[in-house]
Design an enzyme around this catalytic site. Structure first.
Site, PDB file in Angstrom:
ATOM      1  N   CYS A  38       0.846  -1.188   0.000  1.00  0.00           N
ATOM      2  CA  CYS A  38       0.000   0.000   0.000  1.00  0.00           C
ATOM      3  C   CYS A  38       0.881   1.236   0.000  1.00  0.00           C
ATOM      4  O   CYS A  38       2.075   1.178   0.234  1.00  0.00           O
ATOM      5  CB  CYS A  38      -0.896   0.006   1.231  1.00  0.00           C
ATOM      6  SG  CYS A  38      -1.787  -1.537   1.510  1.00  0.00           S
ATOM      7  N   ARG A  76       2.919   0.712  -6.853  1.00  0.00           N
ATOM      8  CA  ARG A  76       3.005  -0.269  -5.776  1.00  0.00           C
ATOM      9  C   ARG A  76       1.838  -1.247  -5.812  1.00  0.00           C
ATOM     10  O   ARG A  76       1.886  -2.293  -5.169  1.00  0.00           O
ATOM     11  CB  ARG A  76       3.032   0.442  -4.423  1.00  0.00           C
ATOM     12  CG  ARG A  76       4.254   1.322  -4.230  1.00  0.00           C
ATOM     13  CD  ARG A  76       4.115   2.200  -3.016  1.00  0.00           C
ATOM     14  NE  ARG A  76       4.208   1.434  -1.787  1.00  0.00           N
ATOM     15  CZ  ARG A  76       5.295   1.298  -1.054  1.00  0.00           C
ATOM     16  NH1 ARG A  76       6.412   1.881  -1.444  1.00  0.00           N
ATOM     17  NH2 ARG A  76       5.302   0.610   0.057  1.00  0.00           N
ATOM     18  N   TRP A 113      -4.016  -1.994  -0.977  1.00  0.00           N
ATOM     19  CA  TRP A 113      -3.992  -3.307  -1.620  1.00  0.00           C
ATOM     20  C   TRP A 113      -4.602  -4.270  -0.608  1.00  0.00           C
ATOM     21  O   TRP A 113      -4.051  -4.477   0.468  1.00  0.00           O
ATOM     22  CB  TRP A 113      -2.556  -3.686  -1.963  1.00  0.00           C
ATOM     23  CG  TRP A 113      -2.403  -4.919  -2.797  1.00  0.00           C
ATOM     24  CD1 TRP A 113      -2.423  -5.008  -4.150  1.00  0.00           C
ATOM     25  CD2 TRP A 113      -2.144  -6.257  -2.314  1.00  0.00           C
ATOM     26  NE1 TRP A 113      -2.202  -6.307  -4.552  1.00  0.00           N
ATOM     27  CE2 TRP A 113      -2.041  -7.092  -3.453  1.00  0.00           C
ATOM     28  CE3 TRP A 113      -2.015  -6.823  -1.043  1.00  0.00           C
ATOM     29  CZ2 TRP A 113      -1.798  -8.455  -3.340  1.00  0.00           C
ATOM     30  CZ3 TRP A 113      -1.772  -8.187  -0.946  1.00  0.00           C
ATOM     31  CH2 TRP A 113      -1.666  -8.978  -2.089  1.00  0.00           C
ATOM     32  N   ASN A 148       0.007   0.705   6.394  1.00  0.00           N
ATOM     33  CA  ASN A 148       0.578  -0.360   5.570  1.00  0.00           C
ATOM     34  C   ASN A 148       1.001  -1.488   6.500  1.00  0.00           C
ATOM     35  O   ASN A 148       1.536  -1.232   7.575  1.00  0.00           O
ATOM     36  CB  ASN A 148       1.814   0.116   4.799  1.00  0.00           C
ATOM     37  CG  ASN A 148       1.491   1.116   3.738  1.00  0.00           C
ATOM     38  OD1 ASN A 148       0.334   1.376   3.432  1.00  0.00           O
ATOM     39  ND2 ASN A 148       2.530   1.705   3.156  1.00  0.00           N
ATOM     40  N   GLY A 149       0.803  -2.722   6.076  1.00  0.00           N
ATOM     41  CA  GLY A 149       1.217  -3.857   6.889  1.00  0.00           C
ATOM     42  C   GLY A 149       0.041  -4.665   7.385  1.00  0.00           C
ATOM     43  O   GLY A 149      -1.072  -4.576   6.854  1.00  0.00           O
ATOM     44  N   GLU A 155      11.622 -17.204 -15.211  1.00  0.00           N
ATOM     45  CA  GLU A 155      11.325 -15.771 -15.222  1.00  0.00           C
ATOM     46  C   GLU A 155      10.427 -15.402 -16.398  1.00  0.00           C
ATOM     47  O   GLU A 155       9.497 -14.588 -16.248  1.00  0.00           O
ATOM     48  CB  GLU A 155      12.643 -14.983 -15.292  1.00  0.00           C
ATOM     49  CG  GLU A 155      12.510 -13.515 -15.630  1.00  0.00           C
ATOM     50  CD  GLU A 155      11.715 -12.706 -14.615  1.00  0.00           C
ATOM     51  OE1 GLU A 155      11.412 -11.535 -14.916  1.00  0.00           O
ATOM     52  OE2 GLU A 155      11.385 -13.224 -13.526  1.00  0.00           O
ATOM     53  N   LYS A 206       6.778 -13.610 -15.965  1.00  0.00           N
ATOM     54  CA  LYS A 206       6.387 -12.355 -16.624  1.00  0.00           C
ATOM     55  C   LYS A 206       5.063 -12.531 -17.358  1.00  0.00           C
ATOM     56  O   LYS A 206       4.181 -11.674 -17.286  1.00  0.00           O
ATOM     57  CB  LYS A 206       7.463 -11.915 -17.613  1.00  0.00           C
ATOM     58  CG  LYS A 206       8.645 -11.248 -17.009  1.00  0.00           C
ATOM     59  CD  LYS A 206       8.288  -9.869 -16.480  1.00  0.00           C
ATOM     60  CE  LYS A 206       9.293  -9.451 -15.434  1.00  0.00           C
ATOM     61  NZ  LYS A 206       9.176 -10.174 -14.175  1.00  0.00           N
ATOM     62  N   GLU A 243       2.169 -12.821 -14.908  1.00  0.00           N
ATOM     63  CA  GLU A 243       1.909 -11.589 -14.173  1.00  0.00           C
ATOM     64  C   GLU A 243       1.010 -10.627 -14.945  1.00  0.00           C
ATOM     65  O   GLU A 243       0.104 -10.033 -14.366  1.00  0.00           O
ATOM     66  CB  GLU A 243       3.230 -10.874 -13.864  1.00  0.00           C
ATOM     67  CG  GLU A 243       4.031 -11.465 -12.726  1.00  0.00           C
ATOM     68  CD  GLU A 243       5.301 -10.682 -12.475  1.00  0.00           C
ATOM     69  OE1 GLU A 243       5.562 -10.347 -11.311  1.00  0.00           O
ATOM     70  OE2 GLU A 243       6.034 -10.386 -13.438  1.00  0.00           O
ATOM     71  N   HIS A 293       9.727 -35.945 -17.620  1.00  0.00           N
ATOM     72  CA  HIS A 293       9.410 -36.424 -16.278  1.00  0.00           C
ATOM     73  C   HIS A 293       8.079 -35.866 -15.775  1.00  0.00           C
ATOM     74  O   HIS A 293       7.875 -35.744 -14.563  1.00  0.00           O
ATOM     75  CB  HIS A 293      10.539 -36.069 -15.306  1.00  0.00           C
ATOM     76  CG  HIS A 293      11.826 -36.748 -15.621  1.00  0.00           C
ATOM     77  ND1 HIS A 293      12.015 -38.105 -15.449  1.00  0.00           N
ATOM     78  CD2 HIS A 293      12.988 -36.269 -16.145  1.00  0.00           C
ATOM     79  CE1 HIS A 293      13.239 -38.425 -15.820  1.00  0.00           C
ATOM     80  NE2 HIS A 293      13.848 -37.333 -16.251  1.00  0.00           N
ATOM     81  N   LYS A 338       3.909  -3.746  -6.507  1.00  0.00           N
ATOM     82  CA  LYS A 338       5.317  -3.609  -6.857  1.00  0.00           C
ATOM     83  C   LYS A 338       6.218  -3.928  -5.677  1.00  0.00           C
ATOM     84  O   LYS A 338       7.200  -4.640  -5.798  1.00  0.00           O
ATOM     85  CB  LYS A 338       5.574  -2.179  -7.347  1.00  0.00           C
ATOM     86  CG  LYS A 338       7.015  -1.912  -7.765  1.00  0.00           C
ATOM     87  CD  LYS A 338       7.385  -2.717  -8.987  1.00  0.00           C
ATOM     88  CE  LYS A 338       8.769  -2.366  -9.487  1.00  0.00           C
ATOM     89  NZ  LYS A 338       9.178  -3.268 -10.595  1.00  0.00           N
TER      90      LYS A 338
END
Length: 605
Positions: A2, A27, A74, A98-99, A477, A481, A484, A500, A600
């Site tokens: 947040c 963020r 958020w 925040n938190g 990665e 991406k 996301e 496998h 973010k």
């Protein structure tokens, strides 16, 4: 995650609060709000969704006042609704947070029994109710805030605003970053210095456990024990132009395009033209028995790539840990080991907690961060800034390649220190890295081909990425991406693991993106590609000219990249992987810079 901003100003603060919150949009958030004190009266406005919704509401319901706090939320506890949006208010108190308040359920039950029932689903409302209860019992605002802070367990950055107090903000930090900005007859608070950049370049960072009494005359800071704390004031330099799109459609597109310049600048900073390295002089790897690389998400994949480099170039054993699991598995750490913590923001909660777990168990803590004033940087023995500049897009691009560059230079330094790399070998590796900006510009030239490919990829429900050696973490990665920002299910695998299990997923509807420069492992990768094509899988091959020619017939699409060395290849191949994700998301019509459910800077566990 947040975003917090607070202003004690000389002018109307509502527009300033909204503008500062815009700088924290990267963020991630799903609601926003502000509260002000005007002629002693506390009031607030909140809205669900983007900040434009809050701005529209303020047009129709203006909010006057020269003291205020703001927040982008958020959602953690409770859905994204106006009722759950910050600031939360209880009587004469408004709070932004925040938190996570871990003991909020116990506090909520206690407050309800005392006649202060909760009206929202959030943990933050509990903070406001506690402060209200203490004020109702006769405590003045500052003491009420202090008593409230004593009751809270968990991680938080908090700002309190009080009715009747137009020259007072109480700010506190435990486990979540918070900074105070200094102006001329004005004071500011922000969860990120970026939010305050247009207002001031004079910043004081609160340390763990600090709380501050802020007025327009300045800030009085107390540490966790209640003692007066003299925290230094720092001058920050944030180029506002780096926080603008500069003509690009999205921040992500801009940041992908910036990578050649970012890496060239980093190389000039850390490597001399004469073939020397400019890492800290006391950073000697000769007696290190093991490296432990700890990170989350994309930074974790950078660590996995670096594991290959440290072991192959320097002969230095290397473990890679996900930060959220690191301390819970109680890792066996050696006093001769170094722990390296990788984070773009330098505030990632899990990574910071892992650092604190390792601090007294290893010889040295090293931070590879993009923000040299961050919590992780301040708590480390050695700080290696990646020099990527502000990265706004939630999906990391230039920070990832800059992390790889920094880790590559560290691996070269380790190779020299441990006698595994002579001057000629070092010079050859540095030449390959110096060639990267030009090679990356070539890769950026593939964008039109990638955009056309993405039109087809956007129709897929599942996509696999394959790679061998250091290209395996890059496959992870690339898949991350794509997930996301396009919301397509994607997975990365080591090419040899295909048979496998994952090969069961292959059919004509599943594109398989293969990252395979022509190297010592290429022939084995070609065999894995043949297994895919035999099952009608559609192979997208990223390779150099020799690799594409050697792959033979049956490739669905090929993207030709320049030849490079094993050290440089993962950095170069990151560019087309990023462009594939970006253009697939464009084709899908998703919110590229602010994908759903993501933030973010992840400052909660």
């Amino acid at each position: 995650m947040c975003g917090i901003v607070g202003i004690l100003g000389r002018h109307e603060v509502a527009p300033l609060l909204v503008e500062a919150l815009k700088r924290l949009e990267y963020r991630g958030y799903d609601s926003a709000g502000i509260a002000t004190v005007n002629q002693g009266r506390l009031d607030r406005r909140r809205a669900v969704g983007k900040l434009i919704n809050l701005s529209d509401r303020l047009v129709h319901e203006p909010l006057a006042g020269k003291a205020g706090i703001g927040h982008t939320r958020w959602a953690t506890h409770g859905a994204a609704t106006e009722a759950n949006a910050h600031p939360h208010r209880a009587g004469p108190v408004a709070v932004v947070h925040n938190g996570i308040i871990e003991n909020f359920r116990d506090l909520r039950a206690e407050l309800a029994a005392a006649g202060y029932p909760a009206r929202t689903e959030t943990d933050t409302e509990t903070v406001a109710l506690l402060a209200q209860m203490f004020i109702d019992r006769g405590l003045p605002p500052v003491q009420a805030a202090q008593q409230t802070l004593h009751r809270l367990h968990g991680a938080f950055a908090l700002c309190f605003l009080f009715e009747g107090e137009d020259d007072l903000i109480i700010a506190a930090r435990k486990g979540s970053p918070l900074a105070i900005g200094h102006g001329e007859g004005e004071m500011y608070v922000g969860s990120d210095a970026i939010a305050l950049a247009p207002l001031t370049d004079r910043i004081t960072y609160l340390e763990e456990g600090d709380w501050a009494l802020i007025t327009r005359a300045g800030a009085t800071i107390h540490d966790a024990a209640g003692r007066l704390a003299n925290r230094p004031e720092t001058r920050i330099q944030i180029d506002s132009a780096r926080i603008e799109k500069a003509g690009y459609r999205h921040f992500m597109a801009k940041e992908i395009a910036e990578q050649p310049v970012v890496l060239a600048d980093a190389l000039r900073h850390y490597a001399g033209a004469e073939g020397s390295l400019r890492l800290p002089a006391d950073m000697d790897f000769s007696r290190v028995d093991r490296l432990v690389l700890v990170a989350c998400g994309t930074a974790g994949y950078a660590g996995q790539v670096a594991k290959y480099w440290f072991e192959q170039i320097a002969g230095l054993p290397c473990d890679v840990d996900i930060a959220s699991e690191f301390r819970y598995r109680d890792p066996v750490l050696s006093p001769a080991s170094w722990a390296v913590f990788i984070s773009q923001s330098g505030e990632t909660a899990d990574t910071l907690a892992a650092l604190r777990h390792a601090r007294d168990r290893v010889a040295r803590i090293v931070a590879v961060v993009n923000v040299p004033t961050s919590s992780i940087a301040r708590e480390s023995d050695v700080v290696l800034p990646i020099l990527a500049g502000v990265e706004v897009g939630v999906a990391s691009t230039k920070a990832f390649t800059a992390q790889l560059m920094m880790l590559a230079l560290m691996a070269l330094k380790a190779g020299v220190d441990r006698g595994r790399l002579d001057a000629a070998g070092l010079a050859a590796h540095l030449d390959a890295l110096r060639a990267l900006p030009g090679l990356m510009n070539h890769a950026l030239g593939l964008e039109r081909d990638i955009a056309r490919l993405a039109e087809n990829l956007a129709e897929a429900q599942d996509i696999l990425f394959l790679g061998r050696g250091a290209m395996f973490p890059l496959a992870l990665e690339g898949a991350l991406k794509l997930k996301e920002i396009s919301y397509i299910h994607a997975e990365g695998y080591a090419s040899g693991e295909l048979k496998h299990g994952p090969i069961a997923l292959i059919d004509a509807r599943v594109p398989v993106i293969v990252l395979a420069p022509r190297d010592a492992l290429f022939e084995k990768t070609v065999s894995n590609m043949q297994e895919v094509m035999a099952r009608h899988g559609r192979v997208v091959l990223l390779s150099d000219a020799a690799g594409i020619e050697a792959a033979g017939q049956g490739i669905w699409r090929a993207l030709r990249l320049p030849e490079t060395t094993p050290l440089a290849a993962p950095i170069l191949y990151a560019v087309p992987a990023q462009l594939i994700a970006y253009h697939t998301a464009i084709a899908k019509g998703t919110d590229v810079d602010q994908p759903r459910n993501l933030a973010k800077s992840v400052t909660v566990e």
